[in-house]
Write a protein that holds these residues in place. Sequence first.
Motif, PDB file in Angstrom:
ATOM      1  N   MET A   1       0.837  -1.199   0.000  1.00 50.91           N
ATOM      2  CA  MET A   1       0.000   0.000   0.000  1.00 50.91           C
ATOM      3  C   MET A   1       0.879   1.260   0.000  1.00 50.91           C
ATOM      4  O   MET A   1       1.864   1.337   0.730  1.00 50.91           O
ATOM      5  CB  MET A   1      -0.895   0.017   1.236  1.00 50.91           C
ATOM      6  N   VAL A   2       0.527   2.199  -0.831  1.00 47.75           N
ATOM      7  CA  VAL A   2       1.254   3.461  -0.874  1.00 47.75           C
ATOM      8  C   VAL A   2       0.729   4.357   0.242  1.00 47.75           C
ATOM      9  O   VAL A   2      -0.476   4.590   0.348  1.00 47.75           O
ATOM     10  CB  VAL A   2       1.068   4.167  -2.237  1.00 47.75           C
ATOM     11  N   ASN A   3       1.618   4.850   1.107  1.00 48.83           N
ATOM     12  CA  ASN A   3       1.154   5.673   2.220  1.00 48.83           C
ATOM     13  C   ASN A   3       0.953   7.129   1.793  1.00 48.83           C
ATOM     14  O   ASN A   3       1.355   7.549   0.708  1.00 48.83           O
ATOM     15  CB  ASN A   3       2.117   5.571   3.419  1.00 48.83           C
ATOM     16  N   THR A   4       0.347   7.895   2.696  1.00 47.90           N
ATOM     17  CA  THR A   4       0.002   9.295   2.401  1.00 47.90           C
ATOM     18  C   THR A   4       1.239  10.139   2.128  1.00 47.90           C
ATOM     19  O   THR A   4       1.229  11.000   1.240  1.00 47.90           O
ATOM     20  CB  THR A   4      -0.780   9.898   3.586  1.00 47.90           C
ATOM     21  N   ASP A   5       2.321   9.891   2.880  1.00 54.49           N
ATOM     22  CA  ASP A   5       3.555  10.665   2.702  1.00 54.49           C
ATOM     23  C   ASP A   5       4.133  10.477   1.300  1.00 54.49           C
ATOM     24  O   ASP A   5       4.628  11.432   0.690  1.00 54.49           O
ATOM     25  CB  ASP A   5       4.596  10.263   3.741  1.00 54.49           C
ATOM     26  N   SER A   6       4.058   9.240   0.780  1.00 55.15           N
ATOM     27  CA  SER A   6       4.577   8.976  -0.566  1.00 55.15           C
ATOM     28  C   SER A   6       3.747   9.687  -1.623  1.00 55.15           C
ATOM     29  O   SER A   6       4.289  10.260  -2.575  1.00 55.15           O
ATOM     30  CB  SER A   6       4.581   7.470  -0.843  1.00 55.15           C
ATOM     31  N   ILE A   7       2.429   9.666  -1.445  1.00 51.73           N
ATOM     32  CA  ILE A   7       1.533  10.360  -2.378  1.00 51.73           C
ATOM     33  C   ILE A   7       1.794  11.855  -2.320  1.00 51.73           C
ATOM     34  O   ILE A   7       1.862  12.536  -3.348  1.00 51.73           O
ATOM     35  CB  ILE A   7       0.057  10.060  -2.042  1.00 51.73           C
ATOM     36  N   ARG A   8       1.967  12.373  -1.104  1.00 51.35           N
ATOM     37  CA  ARG A   8       2.229  13.811  -0.922  1.00 51.35           C
ATOM     38  C   ARG A   8       3.543  14.219  -1.595  1.00 51.35           C
ATOM     39  O   ARG A   8       3.633  15.280  -2.220  1.00 51.35           O
ATOM     40  CB  ARG A   8       2.279  14.129   0.572  1.00 51.35           C
ATOM     41  N   THR A   9       4.551  13.346  -1.470  1.00 47.16           N
ATOM     42  CA  THR A   9       5.841  13.629  -2.114  1.00 47.16           C
ATOM     43  C   THR A   9       5.683  13.680  -3.629  1.00 47.16           C
ATOM     44  O   THR A   9       6.222  14.575  -4.292  1.00 47.16           O
ATOM     45  CB  THR A   9       6.881  12.555  -1.729  1.00 47.16           C
ATOM     46  N   LEU A  10       4.929  12.734  -4.177  1.00 48.60           N
ATOM     47  CA  LEU A  10       4.690  12.695  -5.623  1.00 48.60           C
ATOM     48  C   LEU A  10       3.954  13.950  -6.078  1.00 48.60           C
ATOM     49  O   LEU A  10       4.323  14.570  -7.097  1.00 48.60           O
ATOM     50  CB  LEU A  10       3.883  11.453  -5.988  1.00 48.60           C
ATOM     51  N   ILE A  11       2.927  14.342  -5.322  1.00 50.32           N
ATOM     52  CA  ILE A  11       2.171  15.562  -5.648  1.00 50.32           C
ATOM     53  C   ILE A  11       3.084  16.778  -5.576  1.00 50.32           C
ATOM     54  O   ILE A  11       3.022  17.677  -6.427  1.00 50.32           O
ATOM     55  CB  ILE A  11       0.985  15.744  -4.672  1.00 50.32           C
ATOM     56  N   GLY A  12       3.971  16.804  -4.582  1.00 51.95           N
ATOM     57  CA  GLY A  12       4.912  17.919  -4.440  1.00 51.95           C
ATOM     58  C   GLY A  12       5.879  18.010  -5.608  1.00 51.95           C
ATOM     59  O   GLY A  12       6.226  19.103  -6.062  1.00 51.95           O
ATOM     60  N   ILE A  13       6.313  16.855  -6.113  1.00 53.94           N
ATOM     61  CA  ILE A  13       7.212  16.830  -7.276  1.00 53.94           C
ATOM     62  C   ILE A  13       6.486  17.376  -8.511  1.00 53.94           C
ATOM     63  O   ILE A  13       7.047  18.164  -9.283  1.00 53.94           O
ATOM     64  CB  ILE A  13       7.728  15.403  -7.539  1.00 53.94           C
TER      65      ILE A  13
END
Length: 230
Positions: A1-13
């Motif tokens: 499962m992809v966690n929220t922090d990883s999704i947030r990092t991707l969105i930030g990129i």
Amino acid sequence: MVNTDSIRTLIGIIGNVISFCLFMSPLPTFIKIWKAKSVQDFKPDPYVVTILNCAMWSFYGMPFISESNTLVVTINGFGFFLEIVYTSIFFIYSTANKRKKISLALLAEVVFLLLVIFIVMYFIDNQKHRNLIVGFICIIFNILMYFSPLTVMRQVIRTKSVKYMPFLLSLANFLNGLVWTTYALLKWDPFIAVPNGLGAISGLAQLILYGIYYRSTKWDEELPSNINMV
């Protein structure tokens, strides 16, 4: 499962990429200035203001002010140095009177920035309080930047023409606001969410105006003398 922090990092990129494109968008203007060896009727205000805005957001993203905002620092750090380059080019090809105004504006910004950093770092030990103070300042500057196109939007409504409100720039402003709002919502940060949410609304309003007035636009008209493109 992809966690929220990883999704947030991707969105930030993704946000960094879109913001990068926005920071690079004035490049054609400065190519014109360089070729003409003159600033003509262009104004330095957006670039001078953006220097302080980027500096404040870079400061906000530091770990001793806010948590997990490295991507805020990277893009605003890049924007800070790029806007200095833009302003320097503008300064070189300006008249003596404009150079004086630019110098005074930059001096005022440096004094303001150093004052904020000194007060926050010397007198305030609590990170939460630091975050609150710097965050509110950043909100003010970001809102002013996002709503700077209001003059152009007013001109669009008055002339029923979108010739001088580029679609891609309006779209980029909308996407930029939307992406950074999403970034802030994934790990609640009101100081990023509020101004970028308003920025997304501003960008959406520009796109709606584009849709309304596209057909009534006379694309062969000359630029009115009272319009300043940046």
